[in-house]
Structures are given as C-alpha cells and as structure tokens.
Design a protein around this motif. Structure first.
Motif, PDB file in Angstrom:
ATOM      1  N   ALA A 208     -58.230   7.659  31.851  1.00 57.52           N
ATOM      2  CA  ALA A 208     -56.822   7.273  31.879  1.00 57.52           C
ATOM      3  C   ALA A 208     -56.038   8.154  32.844  1.00 57.52           C
ATOM      4  O   ALA A 208     -55.166   7.680  33.577  1.00 57.52           O
ATOM      5  N   GLN A 209     -56.365   9.430  32.851  1.00 58.81           N
ATOM      6  CA  GLN A 209     -55.704  10.355  33.760  1.00 58.81           C
ATOM      7  C   GLN A 209     -55.984   9.986  35.213  1.00 58.81           C
ATOM      8  O   GLN A 209     -55.073   9.977  36.056  1.00 58.81           O
ATOM      9  N   GLN A 210     -57.230   9.656  35.515  1.00 60.17           N
ATOM     10  CA  GLN A 210     -57.590   9.271  36.874  1.00 60.17           C
ATOM     11  C   GLN A 210     -56.917   7.960  37.271  1.00 60.17           C
ATOM     12  O   GLN A 210     -56.449   7.800  38.403  1.00 60.17           O
ATOM     13  N   LEU A 211     -56.842   7.013  36.331  1.00 58.35           N
ATOM     14  CA  LEU A 211     -56.198   5.726  36.603  1.00 58.35           C
ATOM     15  C   LEU A 211     -54.724   5.917  36.929  1.00 58.35           C
ATOM     16  O   LEU A 211     -54.203   5.324  37.876  1.00 58.35           O
TER      17      LEU A 211
ATOM     18  N   ILE B 262     -43.389  10.868  29.048  1.00 55.90           N
ATOM     19  CA  ILE B 262     -43.871   9.969  27.999  1.00 55.90           C
ATOM     20  C   ILE B 262     -45.162  10.541  27.437  1.00 55.90           C
ATOM     21  O   ILE B 262     -46.126  10.763  28.178  1.00 55.90           O
ATOM     22  N   VAL B 263     -45.164  10.807  26.139  1.00 56.10           N
ATOM     23  CA  VAL B 263     -46.370  11.255  25.446  1.00 56.10           C
ATOM     24  C   VAL B 263     -47.003  10.013  24.837  1.00 56.10           C
ATOM     25  O   VAL B 263     -46.453   9.414  23.917  1.00 56.10           O
TER      26      VAL B 263
ATOM     27  N   LEU C 148     -49.828  -0.160  28.486  1.00 57.69           N
ATOM     28  CA  LEU C 148     -48.494   0.406  28.679  1.00 57.69           C
ATOM     29  C   LEU C 148     -48.408   1.165  29.999  1.00 57.69           C
ATOM     30  O   LEU C 148     -47.362   1.151  30.657  1.00 57.69           O
ATOM     31  N   LEU C 149     -49.500   1.804  30.388  1.00 54.87           N
ATOM     32  CA  LEU C 149     -49.538   2.485  31.678  1.00 54.87           C
ATOM     33  C   LEU C 149     -49.341   1.487  32.816  1.00 54.87           C
ATOM     34  O   LEU C 149     -48.624   1.760  33.787  1.00 54.87           O
ATOM     35  N   ARG C 150     -49.963   0.319  32.680  1.00 53.34           N
ATOM     36  CA  ARG C 150     -49.799  -0.743  33.677  1.00 53.34           C
ATOM     37  C   ARG C 150     -48.334  -1.180  33.757  1.00 53.34           C
ATOM     38  O   ARG C 150     -47.786  -1.391  34.844  1.00 53.34           O
ATOM     39  N   PHE C 151     -47.685  -1.304  32.586  1.00 55.36           N
ATOM     40  CA  PHE C 151     -46.266  -1.666  32.535  1.00 55.36           C
ATOM     41  C   PHE C 151     -45.431  -0.626  33.286  1.00 55.36           C
ATOM     42  O   PHE C 151     -44.544  -0.966  34.074  1.00 55.36           O
TER      43      PHE C 151
END
Length: 394
Positions: free
Chosen positions: A92-95, A51-52, A65-68
C-alpha cells in the motif's frame, strides 16, 4: 510539536480509532473520525493534512479509499495501519508513492503510543508533494531555449563514508530555473527532453559541466568522486564510451574518479546493448553504479552480467528504514549482496541520525541525504566539507 493540523482517522474498529484520536488530540491536532468507510466521502475535505487509514475494512477497503484520494488530487499525508498482513502494508505504501502521494509510514496493530507519535511528528507542510498542473509547466520550445540560453545548472549532493564520516564524493543533479515559472521538476523536463530528442544535448551539458567542476576542485586540492546520472536514451548510443573518455581526457580528469549512474529498469530493457556500452565504459576506467536498486525487476543473473562497481539503494527503502521492517530487510540483503559481489553500496535519502546509525550497523559503505547535506551549488561545497569535518571532531 505540530499545532492545529487537521487529521482524519478511518477505521471500522471504533475502540482503536478512539485510541488514535486520543493520541493525535494530545499533540493538538484537530481530529475527526470515520468508522463507516462507505461514508468517507462525506467527511473528506481537501484541507485535511493527515489521514490515518486502516487497510482491512468491510464494504470499502483502504486501497479503494486511496484510489479516491488520488483521483481527487488529495495532498494529505497518509499513515497506513493494519492488524493483518504486513506485506500488504508495504504494498500500500508503494502504491501511494507511485500515485504521487506522501506516506508518513505504516503501523502494525497493535502499536504503541510512541510509534504513532513518531510518525505524526514527521509531518511538515512541505513534506507533502504538491501535484503539478501540466498546463502550468513549460513546453518543449521553452526547454530547447533553456539549453541554449544557459538556464540549466548543476547542484551537488555530498556522499559520505558512513564508517569514518569522510566526504568521498558528490552526485551531480540537474536543475532548471525558469525565468517566469521558477524551479521546474527534473522528472517533468527530463521526460520532455527524452520525448523530443533533446536528451543528448542535456547529457552533453551535464557531463561536461560536472567533469569540469571536478577538475576545478582537484586543482584546488579537493579530492572527490563525481557521480553523473545518464539517461537510458543516451546510454543507447554505441559511441558514448569514447565520447565520455575523450571529454575526461581533455579536462585532465581520470575516469576512475567518475561514476556513471544508470537505473536498474533501464539496464534490463535491452541487456545486450547495455552490456556492450557499460562494459566498454568500465574498460575505459569509469565506475558504474546501478541506481534505484530494488525498484526494478532485474534478476540476479542480469545484475552480475554487467560490471557494476556500485549498488545504490533507492531512497524509498532508506527513508523508512527505522520504522518499516520490510525496508530494513531489503536494505540489509542489498548490502550483503553488494559485499559478496565486491561492489560499493551507497544509501540515498538519509533524513535522520537514526537511519544513519542503522546503516552503519548493517555495514553500508556510503550515504547521502538531507541529514548530512542538501544539494548545493558548487561554490558552497568546499565550505560545507570544512564544516562537516569540524562537526565530526566533536
């Protein structure tokens, strides 16, 4: 080249999304695109490989969306992109990593075709971590049995001098091969051991097995340094330095050939007690390494309070060194800090020659990673060292 992999682009900037689609299709990805993030769930399927994802979008942003994806146990690899704050990209990468997801990298808009292609070419199916169902994992009793019945073993990953390519040491890594369930992740069974007071038994096995192996290699004329990871719970035992020194003496190994690795966060949780134990380990001649440096919350004051001889930069920074400016900056500062504190600096997680060359340019002392050598059984180490030495001559 990667063929027939499914890729989803999520970006409210239609023109830019079309650009990503065009590049991915030229690499023979099966591509779909979402311009309205509120409709993401309608397009998402669990067979998507990559996913980009743009971070800054109206109504629903990329973090939501990352959480989803995490809640739905997505195994898709993620590429984050943004035309705004680069620091947010790194966060975001670390999360995503903390959520157990695989991030191929980040892209700062506008980016070049080659930059996107480089990230897409990093994808392989086994590069994405598989989420483990705890119900399928062994229970406490099985681990206790594994310790008694010899199901635990050690593998060794080489550590290389980056300047002259000589093999200087190995890190001992614990493995558990369950007779029915196969290889069990260390992150899972170490947590069980710590919860059920089995960690001292495991530590005793690891230290004795690793030091015995070091003695065997030295008897064969193979000169190496042995790095051993120590659990924070074991490090809390005040008689630990004496026990380790006795173990080394009985096996005829000098403490100067042993590196005790402790995590940054562990050291900072009870600085007074750890200062006591670690200082006495150093006084007995052992080397001390602060592992996973940069991932904890230590202050520089606490770092210099403990007599460390080695600083180990976490692989999360190293693996993205060639494509992430923040990772490069943190790595460079860590190397400078170690140099000023007269500490050896080791980079873990070197996966390609480009990262190796950057580390050499930055003045990193040593490194380990799959590009040089994967963790291997003790019986394979001597042959691997010979093979590596021959490669260095050509």
């Amino acid at each position: 080249m990667i063929f027939n992999k499914k890729l989803l682009v999520v970006d409210d900037e239609v023109d830019f999304a079309d650009f990503v689609v065009e590049v991915a299709e030229s690499m023979e990805f099966d591509v779909s695109s979402v311009s309205d993030p509120s409709k993401f769930s309608n397009f998402y399927t669990n067979d998507i490989d990559i996913i980009v994802l743009d971070l800054f979008m109206p109504v629903i942003d990329g973090i939501e969306l990352l959480r989803f994806l995490a809640d739905n146990k997505s195994e898709a690899a993620i590429i984050f992109m943004s035309g705004k704050d680069r620091g947010v990209l790194h966060s975001a990468q670390q999360l995503a990593s903390k959520r157990g997801m695989r991030v191929l990298g980040t892209l700062q808009k506008p980016f070049l075709v080659q930059e996107l292609e480089d990230l897409l070419e990093k994808y392989t199916p086994d590069s994405v971590p598989k989420l483990v169902d705890p119900a399928e994992m062994p229970a406490f009793g099985e681990l206790k049995s594994a310790i008694v019945n010899g199901q635990l073993s050690l593998v060794y990953q080489p550590q290389i001098n980056i300047n002259d390519r000589t093999v200087v040491g190995v890190e001992a890594l614990l493995r558990w091969k369950h007779p029915d369930k196969g290889m069990i992740p260390p992150s899972y069974f170490i947590a069980i051991a710590e919860e059920h007071d089995l960690i001292s038994d495991i530590t005793e096995y690891v230290t004795k097995a690793a030091i015995s192996q070091l003695a065997e290699w030295q008897a064969q004329g193979i000169s190496l340094r042995m790095s051993i990871n120590i659990s924070p719970q074991t490090l809390y035992e005040l008689d630990m330095p004496e026990e380790l020194a006795t173990n080394a003496e009985e096996l005829g190994v000098s403490p100067s050939d042993i590196v005790i690795e402790v995590t940054e966060t562990a050291v900072m949780s009870d600085i007074v007690r750890y200062m006591d134990i670690l200082t006495r380990l150093r006084m007995k001649g052992f080397n001390l390494s602060i592992d996973d440096f940069g991932t904890g919350y230590s202050s520089l004051q606490k770092l210099v309070q403990v007599p460390f001889t080695e600083l180990k930069i976490d692989l999360e920074f190293i693996k993205n060194l060639a494509i992430d400016n923040e990772c490069r900056t943190i790595t460079e500062i860590s190397i400078l800090l170690a140099d000023k504190l007269d500490m050896r600096v080791v980079a873990e997680g070197i996966e390609n020659e480009a990262v190796w060359n950057i580390l050499k340019e930055l003045g990193c002392d040593e490194g380990q990673g799959y590009w040089m050598g994967k963790p291997m059984p003790a019986k394979e180490v001597a042959a691997w060292i010979e093979d590596w030495s021959l490669k260095g001559q050509h």
